[in-house]
Design an enzyme around this catalytic site. Structure first.
Site, PDB file in Angstrom:
ATOM      1  N   SER A  37       0.801  -1.229   0.000  1.00  0.00           N
ATOM      2  CA  SER A  37       0.000   0.000   0.000  1.00  0.00           C
ATOM      3  C   SER A  37       0.835   1.280   0.000  1.00  0.00           C
ATOM      4  O   SER A  37       0.327   2.339  -0.335  1.00  0.00           O
ATOM      5  CB  SER A  37      -0.960   0.018   1.188  1.00  0.00           C
ATOM      6  N   LYS A  77       0.921   4.532   6.719  1.00  0.00           N
ATOM      7  CA  LYS A  77       0.327   5.429   5.718  1.00  0.00           C
ATOM      8  C   LYS A  77       1.017   6.789   5.770  1.00  0.00           C
ATOM      9  O   LYS A  77       1.865   7.037   6.611  1.00  0.00           O
ATOM     10  CB  LYS A  77      -1.174   5.623   5.966  1.00  0.00           C
TER      11      LYS A  77
END
Length: 160
Positions: A37, A77
């Protein structure tokens, strides 16, 4: 003489364990990236160190952070939206308070449109760099500051 060497060795081991425990609990800890990701910035298997977030930490836009989900899982993230901001995406461009956001770290990642989100105080909007493969604030919603456990990921090497 042998007893002195043994005592000295035991003291060194105790000091090393104490320093390691202190660093792990109060300074930072090692992280291994799991998944794609954050690709191409961070790849599956990359290894790095992060610093623990405390009440004095000033979190900034674009910082890479470790977040704790409600089920205890940790994800990595990038902070995109800050407390009090309004964020949305239209035609592959993210807008913060109606101004386009320049994301020079993205290569060919496309961001699907999403509706206006007002970020509350003490909350953050985060995205993965690999937008098509990332479950992030578009999926989970905004994150409370208390869910951000570490920041400033420093890559040490690639472990595959």
């Amino acid at each position: 003489m042998k007893k002195n060497i043994l005592n000295f060795t035991i003291i060194i081991i105790i000091i090393a364990i104490s320093i390691g425990t202190y660093i792990n609990n109060y300074v930072g800890y090692f992280v291994r990236v799991m998944g794609s990701s954050m690709s191409p910035t961070l790849d599956d298997g990359d290894f790095g160190i992060t610093f623990i977030v405390d009440e004095r930490t000033k979190l900034k836009r674009f910082e890479i952070v470790i977040l704790k989900l409600k089920n205890g899982e940790e994800i990595i993230k990038r902070i995109i939206g800050l407390p009090g901001e309004k964020i949305y995406c239209h035609n592959n461009t993210i807008y913060i308070n109606d101004l386009p956001l320049i994301e020079s770290y993205l290569l060919n990642s496309k961001t699907d449109d999403f509706e206006l989100i007002e970020i509350n105080e003490e909350q953050y909007f985060v995205l993965g760099d690999n937008r098509k493969e990332s479950n992030d604030s578009r999926f989970y919603g905004t994150f409370n500051r208390s869910q951000i456990s570490a920041y400033n990921f420093i890559e040490i090497n690639h472990i595959k």
